[in-house]
Design a protein around this motif. Structure first.
Motif, PDB file in Angstrom:
ATOM      1  N   LYS A   1       0.840  -1.209   0.000  1.00  0.00           N
ATOM      2  CA  LYS A   1       0.000   0.000   0.000  1.00  0.00           C
ATOM      3  C   LYS A   1       0.871   1.254   0.000  1.00  0.00           C
ATOM      4  O   LYS A   1       0.580   2.227  -0.689  1.00  0.00           O
ATOM      5  N   ARG A   2       1.927   1.225   0.780  1.00  0.00           N
ATOM      6  CA  ARG A   2       2.844   2.357   0.866  1.00  0.00           C
ATOM      7  C   ARG A   2       3.512   2.584  -0.486  1.00  0.00           C
ATOM      8  O   ARG A   2       3.637   3.723  -0.943  1.00  0.00           O
ATOM      9  N   GLU A   3       3.936   1.470  -1.129  1.00  0.00           N
ATOM     10  CA  GLU A   3       4.554   1.595  -2.456  1.00  0.00           C
ATOM     11  C   GLU A   3       3.549   2.177  -3.462  1.00  0.00           C
ATOM     12  O   GLU A   3       3.907   3.032  -4.267  1.00  0.00           O
ATOM     13  N   GLU A   4       2.301   1.694  -3.389  1.00  0.00           N
ATOM     14  CA  GLU A   4       1.274   2.202  -4.300  1.00  0.00           C
ATOM     15  C   GLU A   4       0.995   3.681  -4.057  1.00  0.00           C
ATOM     16  O   GLU A   4       0.845   4.459  -4.994  1.00  0.00           O
ATOM     17  N   SER A   5       0.942   4.071  -2.777  1.00  0.00           N
ATOM     18  CA  SER A   5       0.684   5.481  -2.482  1.00  0.00           C
ATOM     19  C   SER A   5       1.864   6.344  -2.928  1.00  0.00           C
ATOM     20  O   SER A   5       1.672   7.453  -3.455  1.00  0.00           O
ATOM     21  N   ILE A   6       3.092   5.827  -2.742  1.00  0.00           N
ATOM     22  CA  ILE A   6       4.270   6.572  -3.207  1.00  0.00           C
ATOM     23  C   ILE A   6       4.246   6.684  -4.731  1.00  0.00           C
ATOM     24  O   ILE A   6       4.493   7.752  -5.292  1.00  0.00           O
ATOM     25  N   GLN A   7       3.919   5.542  -5.404  1.00  0.00           N
ATOM     26  CA  GLN A   7       3.845   5.573  -6.871  1.00  0.00           C
ATOM     27  C   GLN A   7       2.732   6.511  -7.326  1.00  0.00           C
ATOM     28  O   GLN A   7       2.893   7.251  -8.284  1.00  0.00           O
ATOM     29  N   GLY A   8       1.589   6.494  -6.626  1.00  0.00           N
ATOM     30  CA  GLY A   8       0.496   7.409  -6.951  1.00  0.00           C
ATOM     31  C   GLY A   8       0.922   8.863  -6.777  1.00  0.00           C
ATOM     32  O   GLY A   8       0.600   9.730  -7.607  1.00  0.00           O
ATOM     33  N   ALA A   9       1.649   9.140  -5.712  1.00  0.00           N
ATOM     34  CA  ALA A   9       2.143  10.491  -5.475  1.00  0.00           C
ATOM     35  C   ALA A   9       3.125  10.904  -6.574  1.00  0.00           C
ATOM     36  O   ALA A   9       3.088  12.037  -7.064  1.00  0.00           O
ATOM     37  N   LEU A  10       4.002   9.981  -6.974  1.00  0.00           N
ATOM     38  CA  LEU A  10       4.940  10.278  -8.061  1.00  0.00           C
ATOM     39  C   LEU A  10       4.192  10.523  -9.372  1.00  0.00           C
ATOM     40  O   LEU A  10       4.532  11.450 -10.127  1.00  0.00           O
TER      41      LEU A  10
END
Length: 166
Positions: free
Chosen positions: A41-50
């Motif tokens: 989830k953290r990776e997805e949120s970071i990727q979403g933010a990027l």
């Protein structure tokens, strides 16, 4: 190390191995999945933010391009408006000059017509006065002629002298 080998117990080792495997299975079932899920989830949120940052960057570039285009269009429109205003000003000045010239010509024509009519009136009045004087002279001459010819000539000379003086 020798003491460790001497105190080694196979039963204890098996129980420790069973407990370790059990602990690993429990951790895998209850701890690793939630931890890995949280990490994903953290990776997805970071990727979403990027991705959002990249999209915002693209939108910012588009906005800057639009701003430049709008600024260029505004400059062009301003230049066109200024040119139109200059043209309108020049046209108004030319129209005003033409109208002033027309009015001046009309005033001059009216003045010339007035002068001409006054001149004709003055000539007419002068002719009337000359005719009146001529009639008076003729009357006096006829009267004097009937009475005396010398007096008549003297009277004509006197009247001519008076007419010249006036």
């Amino acid at each position: 190390m020798e003491k460790l080998i001497e105190d080694f117990s196979l039963g204890l080792f098996v129980w420790q191995l069973v407990l370790f495997v059990g602990l690993v299975l429990l951790l895998r079932k209850f701890a690793w999945k939630p931890i890995l899920g949280a990490v994903e989830k953290r990776e997805e949120s970071i990727q979403g933010a990027l991705d959002s940052a990249e999209q915002a960057k693209k939108e910012m570039e588009n906005l800057q391009a639009d701003n430049q285009r709008l600024l260029h269009e505004a400059k062009m429109e301003r230049e066109a408006m200024l040119k139109d205003a200059r043209d309108l000003k020049n046209k108004m000045i030319e129209d005003a000059k033409g109208e002033a010239q027309d009015q001046a010509n009309k005033i001059i024509e009216q003045a010339q017509a007035t002068i001409e009519s006054e001149k004709k009136a003055a000539i007419s009045e002068l002719k009337a006065q000359v005719a009146g004087l001529s009639i008076e002279i003729a009357e006096k001459v006829v009267r004097e002629e009937l009475s005396n010819k010398d007096k008549q000539e003297k009277l004509v000379d006197t009247m001519l002298g008076e007419a010249k003086l006036n």
